[in-house]
Scaffold this motif. Structure first.
Motif, PDB file in Angstrom:
ATOM      1  N   ALA A  49       0.669  -1.223  -0.185  1.00 27.57           N
ATOM      2  CA  ALA A  49      -0.244   0.070  -0.082  1.00 27.57           C
ATOM      3  C   ALA A  49       1.360   1.733  -0.028  1.00 27.57           C
ATOM      4  O   ALA A  49       0.597   2.009  -0.944  1.00 27.57           O
ATOM      5  N   LEU A  50       2.165   1.585   0.439  1.00 31.05           N
ATOM      6  CA  LEU A  50       2.909   2.139   0.908  1.00 31.05           C
ATOM      7  C   LEU A  50       3.588   2.876  -1.118  1.00 31.05           C
ATOM      8  O   LEU A  50       3.559   3.370  -0.969  1.00 31.05           O
ATOM      9  N   MET A  51       3.880   2.484  -1.268  1.00 29.91           N
ATOM     10  CA  MET A  51       4.745   1.679  -2.543  1.00 29.91           C
ATOM     11  C   MET A  51       3.547   2.220  -3.573  1.00 29.91           C
ATOM     12  O   MET A  51       3.621   3.633  -4.788  1.00 29.91           O
ATOM     13  N   VAL A  52       2.109   1.757  -3.082  1.00 32.21           N
ATOM     14  CA  VAL A  52       1.231   2.282  -4.549  1.00 32.21           C
ATOM     15  C   VAL A  52       0.972   4.210  -3.955  1.00 32.21           C
ATOM     16  O   VAL A  52       0.512   4.862  -4.686  1.00 32.21           O
ATOM     17  N   ILE A  53       0.617   4.069  -2.312  1.00 34.80           N
ATOM     18  CA  ILE A  53       0.235   5.342  -2.117  1.00 34.80           C
ATOM     19  C   ILE A  53       1.864   6.833  -2.434  1.00 34.80           C
ATOM     20  O   ILE A  53       1.862   7.460  -3.458  1.00 34.80           O
ATOM     21  N   ALA A  54       2.585   6.034  -2.676  1.00 37.94           N
ATOM     22  CA  ALA A  54       4.329   6.826  -3.322  1.00 37.94           C
ATOM     23  C   ALA A  54       4.147   7.266  -4.548  1.00 37.94           C
ATOM     24  O   ALA A  54       4.571   7.998  -4.979  1.00 37.94           O
ATOM     25  N   VAL A  55       3.396   6.117  -5.453  1.00 35.69           N
ATOM     26  CA  VAL A  55       3.001   7.069  -7.082  1.00 35.69           C
ATOM     27  C   VAL A  55       2.406   8.165  -6.986  1.00 35.69           C
ATOM     28  O   VAL A  55       2.581   8.472  -7.716  1.00 35.69           O
ATOM     29  N   PHE A  56       1.120   7.234  -5.980  1.00 35.29           N
ATOM     30  CA  PHE A  56       0.045   8.165  -6.459  1.00 35.29           C
ATOM     31  C   PHE A  56       0.295   9.584  -6.046  1.00 35.29           C
ATOM     32  O   PHE A  56      -0.290  10.744  -6.665  1.00 35.29           O
ATOM     33  N   ILE A  57       1.447  10.216  -5.016  1.00 39.72           N
ATOM     34  CA  ILE A  57       1.684  11.111  -4.510  1.00 39.72           C
ATOM     35  C   ILE A  57       2.330  11.624  -5.845  1.00 39.72           C
ATOM     36  O   ILE A  57       2.432  13.094  -5.281  1.00 39.72           O
ATOM     37  N   VAL A 107      -2.369  13.927   0.386  1.00 33.51           N
ATOM     38  CA  VAL A 107      -0.987  13.612   0.741  1.00 33.51           C
ATOM     39  C   VAL A 107      -0.577  12.485   1.629  1.00 33.51           C
ATOM     40  O   VAL A 107      -0.859  11.730   1.911  1.00 33.51           O
ATOM     41  N   SER A 108      -0.983  14.421   3.407  1.00 34.06           N
ATOM     42  CA  SER A 108      -1.573  13.519   4.902  1.00 34.06           C
ATOM     43  C   SER A 108      -2.253  12.124   4.767  1.00 34.06           C
ATOM     44  O   SER A 108      -2.312  11.337   5.723  1.00 34.06           O
ATOM     45  N   LEU A 109      -3.857  12.593   4.363  1.00 37.49           N
ATOM     46  CA  LEU A 109      -4.059  11.005   3.769  1.00 37.49           C
ATOM     47  C   LEU A 109      -4.153  10.063   3.260  1.00 37.49           C
ATOM     48  O   LEU A 109      -4.058   8.625   3.908  1.00 37.49           O
ATOM     49  N   GLN A 110      -3.416  10.283   2.268  1.00 36.54           N
ATOM     50  CA  GLN A 110      -3.070   9.054   1.778  1.00 36.54           C
ATOM     51  C   GLN A 110      -1.570   7.804   2.320  1.00 36.54           C
ATOM     52  O   GLN A 110      -1.737   6.698   2.543  1.00 36.54           O
ATOM     53  N   LEU A 112      -1.426   8.042   5.662  1.00 33.38           N
ATOM     54  CA  LEU A 112      -2.197   8.420   6.985  1.00 33.38           C
ATOM     55  C   LEU A 112      -2.994   6.251   6.779  1.00 33.38           C
ATOM     56  O   LEU A 112      -2.811   5.141   7.198  1.00 33.38           O
ATOM     57  N   VAL A 113      -3.629   6.331   5.327  1.00 34.69           N
ATOM     58  CA  VAL A 113      -4.366   4.955   5.336  1.00 34.69           C
ATOM     59  C   VAL A 113      -3.069   4.059   4.909  1.00 34.69           C
ATOM     60  O   VAL A 113      -3.399   2.874   5.113  1.00 34.69           O
ATOM     61  N   ALA A 114      -2.389   4.424   4.626  1.00 34.91           N
ATOM     62  CA  ALA A 114      -1.064   3.187   4.307  1.00 34.91           C
ATOM     63  C   ALA A 114      -0.641   2.978   5.181  1.00 34.91           C
ATOM     64  O   ALA A 114       0.209   1.929   5.428  1.00 34.91           O
ATOM     65  N   LEU A 115      -0.274   3.372   6.300  1.00 38.11           N
ATOM     66  CA  LEU A 115       0.500   3.010   7.470  1.00 38.11           C
ATOM     67  C   LEU A 115      -0.332   2.728   8.715  1.00 38.11           C
ATOM     68  O   LEU A 115       0.511   3.275   9.627  1.00 38.11           O
ATOM     69  N   ILE A 116      -1.588   3.078   8.550  1.00 42.01           N
ATOM     70  CA  ILE A 116      -2.381   2.610   9.894  1.00 42.01           C
ATOM     71  C   ILE A 116      -2.474   1.530  10.346  1.00 42.01           C
ATOM     72  O   ILE A 116      -2.257   0.980  11.158  1.00 42.01           O
ATOM     73  N   PRO A 117      -2.099   0.559   9.523  1.00 39.35           N
ATOM     74  CA  PRO A 117      -1.458  -1.120   9.963  1.00 39.35           C
ATOM     75  C   PRO A 117      -0.045  -1.042  11.176  1.00 39.35           C
ATOM     76  O   PRO A 117      -0.154  -2.451  11.839  1.00 39.35           O
ATOM     77  N   ARG A 118       0.188  -0.079  10.591  1.00 40.84           N
ATOM     78  CA  ARG A 118       2.059  -0.345  12.039  1.00 40.84           C
ATOM     79  C   ARG A 118       1.648   0.452  13.012  1.00 40.84           C
ATOM     80  O   ARG A 118       2.278   0.916  13.913  1.00 40.84           O
TER      81      ARG A 118
END
Length: 147
Positions: A49-57, A107-110, A112-118
């Motif tokens: 999810a973090l990789m996809v979010i980084a591309v989207f950012i 950017v911050s919401l993306q 947050l969603v990617a890292l909330i499991p951690r």
């Protein structure tokens, strides 16, 4: 032969643990392996999810750059050119205000969603830093374009 996924392994370990339920060491070891497998699956999912979010950012920041370049081009047009247009562009100040407000939020919401499991504290901290970074990037782009 296909390798089973981590989720399948975790489910199989849970089944094995419930089959051998009781006060023996084997059931405790299987449950421990199950917990470690779930943690590994969670990290894998959040990394993807973090990789996809980084591309989207990155795509979001490229789009912001394009919007600001077009805003600077439209701001330099003479008033006679914009008067003959069917659809006139919005004022540059409105474009800048909306861009400065919405990009850090996205950017911050993306993040947050990617890292909330951690964990929530880590996710909130990193999402805040990413939002501030996006704001600074957008602001510096506005300054560089002379808007």
């Amino acid at each position: 032969m296909r390798r089973p996924s981590n989720i399948y392994k975790a489910a199989h370990m849970l089944y094995t643990a419930t089959t051998f339920a009781g006060p023996n060491d084997l059931a405790i070891g299987v449950l421990r392996q199950f917990v470690l497998s779930v943690i590994r699956v969670n990290k894998t999912v959040s990394n993807n999810a973090l990789m996809v979010i980084a591309v989207f950012i990155a795509a979001t920041l490229v789009i912001v750059r394009i919007i600001l370049v077009f805003a600077s081009i439209f701001s330099q047009l003479p008033s006679e050119a914009t008067a003959s247009m069917t659809i006139t562009p919005p004022p540059v100040e409105d474009i800048l205000f909306v861009t400065l407000q919405i990009v850090p939020l996205i950017v911050s919401l993306q993040m947050l969603v990617a890292l909330i499991p951690r964990g929530a504290p880590l996710a909130l901290a990193i999402a805040s830093v990413a939002g501030i970074g996006a704001y600074v990037f957008t602001y510096m782009t506005i300054i560089a374009l002379g808007l």
